[in-house]
Scaffold this active site. Structure first.
Site, PDB file in Angstrom:
ATOM      1  N   ALA A 183       0.817  -1.223   0.000  1.00 53.12           N
ATOM      2  CA  ALA A 183       0.000   0.000   0.000  1.00 53.12           C
ATOM      3  C   ALA A 183       0.848   1.269   0.000  1.00 53.12           C
ATOM      4  CB  ALA A 183      -0.939  -0.003   1.209  1.00 53.12           C
TER       5      ALA A 183
ATOM      6  N   ARG B  43       2.636   2.476  -2.445  1.00 55.93           N
ATOM      7  CA  ARG B  43       2.715   3.163  -3.744  1.00 55.93           C
ATOM      8  C   ARG B  43       1.605   2.640  -4.656  1.00 55.93           C
ATOM      9  NH1 ARG B  43       6.961   1.134  -6.466  1.00 55.93           N
ATOM     10  NH2 ARG B  43       7.639  -0.451  -4.998  1.00 55.93           N
TER      11      ARG B  43
ATOM     12  N   TYR C 223       5.718 -13.516 -15.344  1.00 54.32           N
ATOM     13  CA  TYR C 223       4.677 -12.670 -14.744  1.00 54.32           C
ATOM     14  C   TYR C 223       3.285 -13.195 -15.123  1.00 54.32           C
ATOM     15  CZ  TYR C 223       2.192  -8.328 -13.482  1.00 54.32           C
ATOM     16  OH  TYR C 223       1.330  -7.406 -12.925  1.00 54.32           O
TER      17      TYR C 223
ATOM     18  N   ILE D  33      -1.659   0.231 -16.180  1.00 52.42           N
ATOM     19  CA  ILE D  33      -1.990   1.250 -15.179  1.00 52.42           C
ATOM     20  C   ILE D  33      -0.735   2.081 -14.911  1.00 52.42           C
ATOM     21  CG2 ILE D  33      -2.946   1.667 -12.876  1.00 52.42           C
ATOM     22  CD1 ILE D  33      -4.862   0.031 -14.715  1.00 52.42           C
TER      23      ILE D  33
HETATM   24  P1  NAP Z   1       3.981  -0.631  -7.798  1.00 45.75           P
HETATM   25  O1  NAP Z   1       3.583   0.768  -8.028  1.00 45.75           O
HETATM   26  O2  NAP Z   1       5.301  -1.136  -8.266  1.00 45.75           O
HETATM   27  O3  NAP Z   1       3.828  -0.919  -6.215  1.00 45.75           O
HETATM   28  C1  NAP Z   1       4.087  -2.211  -5.735  1.00 45.75           C
HETATM   29  C2  NAP Z   1       3.702  -2.288  -4.279  1.00 45.75           C
HETATM   30  O4  NAP Z   1       3.948  -3.638  -3.832  1.00 45.75           O
HETATM   31  C3  NAP Z   1       4.550  -1.370  -3.401  1.00 45.75           C
HETATM   32  O5  NAP Z   1       3.745  -0.839  -2.376  1.00 45.75           O
HETATM   33  C4  NAP Z   1       5.593  -2.338  -2.817  1.00 45.75           C
HETATM   34  O6  NAP Z   1       6.062  -1.983  -1.523  1.00 45.75           O
HETATM   35  C5  NAP Z   1       4.775  -3.607  -2.691  1.00 45.75           C
HETATM   36  N1  NAP Z   1       5.635  -4.782  -2.609  1.00 45.75           N
HETATM   37  C6  NAP Z   1       6.513  -5.267  -3.531  1.00 45.75           C
HETATM   38  N2  NAP Z   1       7.128  -6.350  -3.043  1.00 45.75           N
HETATM   39  C7  NAP Z   1       6.622  -6.569  -1.791  1.00 45.75           C
HETATM   40  C8  NAP Z   1       6.857  -7.530  -0.786  1.00 45.75           C
HETATM   41  N3  NAP Z   1       7.759  -8.509  -0.965  1.00 45.75           N
HETATM   42  N4  NAP Z   1       6.186  -7.422   0.387  1.00 45.75           N
HETATM   43  C9  NAP Z   1       5.288  -6.434   0.589  1.00 45.75           C
HETATM   44  N5  NAP Z   1       5.031  -5.478  -0.332  1.00 45.75           N
HETATM   45  C10 NAP Z   1       5.688  -5.553  -1.501  1.00 45.75           C
HETATM   46  O7  NAP Z   1       2.912  -1.637  -8.429  1.00 45.75           O
HETATM   47  P2  NAP Z   1       1.391  -1.396  -8.895  1.00 45.75           P
HETATM   48  O8  NAP Z   1       1.428  -1.045 -10.319  1.00 45.75           O
HETATM   49  O9  NAP Z   1       0.683  -0.533  -7.928  1.00 45.75           O
HETATM   50  O10 NAP Z   1       0.855  -2.909  -8.803  1.00 45.75           O
HETATM   51  C11 NAP Z   1       0.007  -3.365  -7.762  1.00 45.75           C
HETATM   52  C12 NAP Z   1      -0.519  -4.731  -8.149  1.00 45.75           C
HETATM   53  O11 NAP Z   1      -1.227  -4.640  -9.388  1.00 45.75           O
HETATM   54  C13 NAP Z   1       0.588  -5.768  -8.375  1.00 45.75           C
HETATM   55  O12 NAP Z   1       0.163  -7.027  -7.901  1.00 45.75           O
HETATM   56  C14 NAP Z   1       0.741  -5.788  -9.888  1.00 45.75           C
HETATM   57  O13 NAP Z   1       1.275  -6.999 -10.354  1.00 45.75           O
HETATM   58  C15 NAP Z   1      -0.691  -5.564 -10.323  1.00 45.75           C
HETATM   59  N6  NAP Z   1      -0.797  -5.021 -11.682  1.00 45.75           N
HETATM   60  C16 NAP Z   1      -0.280  -3.807 -12.036  1.00 45.75           C
HETATM   61  C17 NAP Z   1      -0.401  -3.344 -13.355  1.00 45.75           C
HETATM   62  C18 NAP Z   1       0.151  -2.023 -13.826  1.00 45.75           C
HETATM   63  O14 NAP Z   1       0.103  -1.766 -15.036  1.00 45.75           O
HETATM   64  N7  NAP Z   1       0.653  -1.150 -12.963  1.00 45.75           N
HETATM   65  C19 NAP Z   1      -1.052  -4.142 -14.297  1.00 45.75           C
HETATM   66  C20 NAP Z   1      -1.567  -5.372 -13.908  1.00 45.75           C
HETATM   67  C21 NAP Z   1      -1.443  -5.807 -12.600  1.00 45.75           C
HETATM   68  P3  NAP Z   1       7.446  -1.155  -1.331  1.00 45.75           P
HETATM   69  O15 NAP Z   1       7.169   0.201  -1.901  1.00 45.75           O
HETATM   70  O16 NAP Z   1       7.665  -1.145   0.132  1.00 45.75           O
HETATM   71  O17 NAP Z   1       8.474  -1.909  -2.121  1.00 45.75           O
END
Ligand code: NAP
Length: 243
Positions: free
Chosen positions: A10, A12, A150, A183
């Site tokens: 949460a 970012r 992925y 996203i």
């Molecule tokens: P993001 O901006 O890279 O943020 C990732 C978040 O996950 C951060 O808060 C990070 O925490 C946390 N995280 C990573 N490794 C972790 C771990 N080992 N333990 C606890 N927290 C961890 O990613 P996002 O784009 O918001 O993605 C969120 C979800 O949506 C993910 O599951 C991603 O696969 C999915 N998703 C995203 C997209 C896209 O286009 N963005 C598309 C499809 C699916 P820290 O900041 O502390 O590292």
């Protein structure tokens, strides 16, 4: 009594947008993070008294168990969990993927969901209520070239969600999945202007998604209005993938 939610990852992106949405609607929000302490603490401050930042690497079962114990001590109960924490690898051919990258991707994106859900389930089953939302990806639905690990990990989350939904339905626990498209978060930081405009053109609705688009779907799946929805995959992708 305020409703309570645990959102993993949460600090970012989508997780932070979901945290803001739940908090605006009056929920108490546990904000999980692993590395971005400064961001998580800033968000906790922004959201006020109802928010609680909790550090745990979701790939580590013991850390997740301890986090859930701590949040139940603070909140007293848990209404919903959003398994959002995730990582992606740089785009690449499967034959170039190292064992280390493959295992880390699955440790966070798949084991992390297992650890989190396993830790909260006894509490939800005891209460005979709960909402679980997992985060997959449109690549988990249809597969993405140069994103095989992925896609495979997110495909596992789709199956996990459907199987678990059937298993815990008798305990009045709803389990659903949100599958985002492209996203605009840090996860897309690798993409240059040209790539982003190509992706925009490929998206029937003609724009890229914002974290709030996904947050709204997650929030809906935790509302009383969605109480007859379980085991479903909600695509939030602007029409990029229609299954
Ligand atoms: P993001 O901006 O890279 O943020 C990732 C978040 O996950 C951060 O808060 C990070 O925490 C946390 N995280 C990573 N490794 C972790 C771990 N080992 N333990 C606890 N927290 C961890 O990613 P996002 O784009 O918001 O993605 C969120 C979800 O949506 C993910 O599951 C991603 O696969 C999915 N998703 C995203 C997209 C896209 O286009 N963005 C598309 C499809 C699916 P820290 O900041 O502390 O590292």
């Amino acid at each position: 009594m305020s409703k309570t939610v645990l959102i993993t990852g949460a600090s970012r992106g989508i997780g932070a947008a979901a945290a803001r949405k739940f908090a605006r609607e009056g929920w108490r929000v546990a904000l999980n993070y692993t590395r971005s302490e400064e961001k998580a603490l800033a968000l906790q401050k922004e959201l006020g008294n109802g928010a609680l930042a909790l550090r745990a690497d979701v790939s580590e079962a013991a850390q997740v168990k301890q986090m859930v114990r701590q949040l139940l001590e603070e909140f007293g109960h848990l209404d919903a969990v959003v398994c959002n924490a995730g990582i992606a690898l740089p785009l690449g051919l499967l034959q170039d993927c190292t064992d280390e990258d493959w295992h880390r991707l699955f440790a966070v994106n798949v084991d992390g969901v297992f650890h989190t859900v396993r830790a909260v389930l006894p509490h939800m089953i005891h209460r005979q209520a709960g909402r679980i939302v997992t985060l997959a990806s449109m690549w988990g639905q249809v597969g993405g070239s140069c994103e095989v690990p992925y896609s495979a990990a997110k495909g596992a989350i789709l199956a996990f969600t459907k199987a678990l939904a059937q298993e815990v339905a008798p305990s009045h626990i709803n389990v659903n999945c949100v599958a985002p498209g492209v996203i605009q978060t840090d996860m897309m930081a690798f993409a240059d202007e040209g790539t982003l405009s190509e992706l925009t053109e490929e998206t029937p609705l003609g724009r890229l998604g914002q974290p709030e688009d996904v947050a709204n779907a997650i929030y809906f799946l935790c509302q009383p209005e969605s109480s007859f929805i379980t085991g479903q995959v909600v695509g939030v992708n602007g029409g990029f993938v229609i299954t």
